[in-house]
Design a protein around this motif. Structure first.
Motif, PDB file in Angstrom:
ATOM      1  N   VAL A  57       0.878  -1.170   0.000  1.00  0.00           N
ATOM      2  CA  VAL A  57       0.000   0.000   0.000  1.00  0.00           C
ATOM      3  C   VAL A  57       0.911   1.214   0.000  1.00  0.00           C
ATOM      4  CG1 VAL A  57      -1.713   1.326   1.305  1.00  0.00           C
ATOM      5  CG2 VAL A  57      -1.897  -1.169   1.174  1.00  0.00           C
ATOM      6  N   GLU A  58       0.739   2.067  -0.972  1.00  0.00           N
ATOM      7  CA  GLU A  58       1.651   3.196  -1.166  1.00  0.00           C
ATOM      8  C   GLU A  58       1.852   3.986   0.124  1.00  0.00           C
ATOM      9  OE1 GLU A  58       2.105   7.283  -3.865  1.00  0.00           O
ATOM     10  OE2 GLU A  58       0.445   5.910  -4.217  1.00  0.00           O
ATOM     11  N   GLY A  59       3.122   4.238   0.449  1.00  0.00           N
ATOM     12  CA  GLY A  59       3.458   5.042   1.604  1.00  0.00           C
ATOM     13  C   GLY A  59       3.543   4.298   2.911  1.00  0.00           C
ATOM     14  N   LEU A  60       3.154   3.016   2.931  1.00  0.00           N
ATOM     15  CA  LEU A  60       3.198   2.221   4.154  1.00  0.00           C
ATOM     16  C   LEU A  60       4.259   1.133   4.033  1.00  0.00           C
ATOM     17  CD1 LEU A  60      -0.606   1.706   4.898  1.00  0.00           C
ATOM     18  CD2 LEU A  60       0.922   3.468   5.798  1.00  0.00           C
ATOM     19  N   LEU A  61       4.843   0.767   5.164  1.00  0.00           N
ATOM     20  CA  LEU A  61       5.752  -0.368   5.174  1.00  0.00           C
ATOM     21  C   LEU A  61       4.987  -1.655   4.874  1.00  0.00           C
ATOM     22  CD1 LEU A  61       7.837   0.270   8.432  1.00  0.00           C
ATOM     23  CD2 LEU A  61       8.327   1.050   6.109  1.00  0.00           C
ATOM     24  N   THR A  62       5.653  -2.574   4.206  1.00  0.00           N
ATOM     25  CA  THR A  62       5.165  -3.942   4.079  1.00  0.00           C
ATOM     26  C   THR A  62       6.049  -4.798   4.967  1.00  0.00           C
ATOM     27  OG1 THR A  62       4.362  -3.577   1.834  1.00  0.00           O
ATOM     28  CG2 THR A  62       4.749  -5.862   2.494  1.00  0.00           C
ATOM     29  N   THR A  63       5.530  -5.231   6.114  1.00  0.00           N
ATOM     30  CA  THR A  63       6.351  -5.924   7.105  1.00  0.00           C
ATOM     31  C   THR A  63       6.373  -7.432   6.921  1.00  0.00           C
ATOM     32  OG1 THR A  63       4.650  -6.374   8.787  1.00  0.00           O
ATOM     33  CG2 THR A  63       5.631  -4.146   8.762  1.00  0.00           C
ATOM     34  N   VAL A  64       5.375  -7.987   6.245  1.00  0.00           N
ATOM     35  CA  VAL A  64       5.209  -9.434   6.099  1.00  0.00           C
ATOM     36  C   VAL A  64       5.212 -10.112   7.480  1.00  0.00           C
ATOM     37  CG1 VAL A  64       5.769 -11.367   4.578  1.00  0.00           C
ATOM     38  CG2 VAL A  64       6.669  -9.122   4.037  1.00  0.00           C
TER      39      VAL A  64
END
Length: 399
Positions: A57-64
């Motif tokens: 999601v644009e602008g958010l971290l992808t933490t998995v």
């Protein structure tokens, strides 16, 4: 050098920094709510969409769901393809949901980010890896959610949480902007409380999607594994209530298929996560075991698994030439209690992934332990419209 942060510290830091154009991160996130990695204020009247935190999601971290990745990640430069499509269709992104670490577990348990609480029975696992997506929908915090399914990770949490979930045909829905587990098996699909919500989820990620018509005929698979008799009775009762013509189907080795699927996932997941090897000690004990065991898979084992996958595909193609759909349970019994290890979660879901087929999980009444059971329907490639139509017929009969 990046300092170590706990999950609570991570949630307390707005990941958009000082960008005034970023989505507003809620400042009242309940710190004991493990359903969400981050929640967003999303005013408007479009459908509330929760997004599994392996999807950009644009602008958010992808933490998995992984502390090591969260500490190394930068905010996503753009939305994943499915998020772009959903926004275009009017969805409001209400947050990114928790998940099993690296998408590599079917239990939904996560020692870093916490384990979402199963609304159906808090003593039981929520299922994974799309645990937060299922819980957000089941708890009424989202109208629909996106999850990923590589060996059952949409259908298993749907079954555990008493909702519906759709594994899509491999290759039908774009995985651009989705953190990979096993690219030859990875799919994105929707979860919702009912068939209308699942259809809405498909319409959000595929413009013009609409349920079609369907034949009221199924081939009933009876796996030669230890399925709880109450689960089998609940599945058969749902098919009968819907007035379906049912023919028995036998001859498939579920245990062998599950083993093959796990070998293929191990091989591909090891490659996808090879960049984490220098800091393997920063992963949870289960992920360290997964990586260690995956590294030990031999070329002969990989090649044998690939040959068996082709046999699985051929078997399903032949059966779906004879039967419009195949029906079986999603889980062999009720969701395990937290801390309990007594059943394979993927033994009934993995075959559809190996075959690249769409598969729908929907709740049916009178399952074991006083909980709903989950009916799984498998269709030919590209038959999501017909699967949802059949799901609607069954759902209406049960109501």
């Amino acid at each position: 050098m990046t300092s170590r942060r706990s999950f609570r510290d991570f949630l307390a830091v707005p990941v958009w920094g000082d960008d005034p154009q970023g989505p507003p991160v809620r400042d009242n996130h309940p710190m004991d709510d493990a359903t969400w990695i981050v929640r967003l204020d999303a005013p408007g009247d479009g459908p509330r969409l929760a997004v599994k935190d392996c999807i950009d999601v644009e602008g958010l971290l992808t933490t998995v769901g992984c502390q090591l990745i969260a500490e190394q990640a930068s905010p996503a430069a753009r939305d994943a393809a499915v998020v772009t499509a959903a926004r275009r269709a009017g969805a409001r992104i209400v947050g990114k949901t928790n998940l099993a670490e690296l998408c590599w577990s079917a239990s939904g348990v996560n020692p870093w980010s916490g384990t979402p609480v199963n609304p159906v029975d808090p003593r039981r696992i929520p299922g994974g890896s799309s645990s937060g997506s299922a819980v957000a929908v089941a708890a009424g915090e989202a109208d629909v959610a996106l999850g990923t399914d590589t060996g059952g990770s949409v259908r298993i949490p749907a079954a555990c949480c008493g909702i519906a979930g759709l594994k899509t045909t491999w290759g039908r829905v774009s995985v651009d902007g989705v953190y990979p587990l096993a690219p030859s098996l990875d799919t994105v699909g929707p979860l919702g409380t009912d068939m209308a919500a699942v259809e809405l989820g498909m319409r959000l990620i595929e413009s013009g999607f609409a349920a079609g018509s369907c034949e009221l005929v199924v081939g009933r698979m009876r796996p030669e594994v230890d399925v709880d008799p109450v689960t089998d009775i609940a599945v058969d009762a749902a098919l009968t209530a819907a007035g379906l013509r049912v023919t028995g189907v036998a001859g498939f080795d579920f245990r062998a298929a599950n083993g093959v699927g796990n070998v293929l996932i191990d091989v591909e997941a090891y490659q996808a996560n090879a960049h984490l090897i220098p800091q393997l000690d920063r992963l949870s004990p289960q992920m360290r075991r997964n990586m260690t065991e995956s590294a030990a898979v031999t070329a002969d084992q990989r090649d044998a698994a690939s040959r068996t996958r082709q046999e699985v595909r051929a078997w399903f193609a032949a059966m779906l030439d004879r039967h419009p759909f195949l029906a079986l349970p999603t889980l062999v019994g009720p969701p395990p209690l937290l801390g309990e290890r007594r059943m394979s979660l993927t033994v009934l879901t993995m075959p559809a992934n190996l075959a690249g087929l769409p598969a729908l999980a929907l709740p049916v009444p009178d399952g074991p332990a006083g909980l709903p059971a989950s009916l799984q329907l498998i269709g030919p490639p590209g038959s999501e419209e017909q699967l949802i139509a059949l799901g609607r017929v069954i759902e209406a009969a049960l109501r």
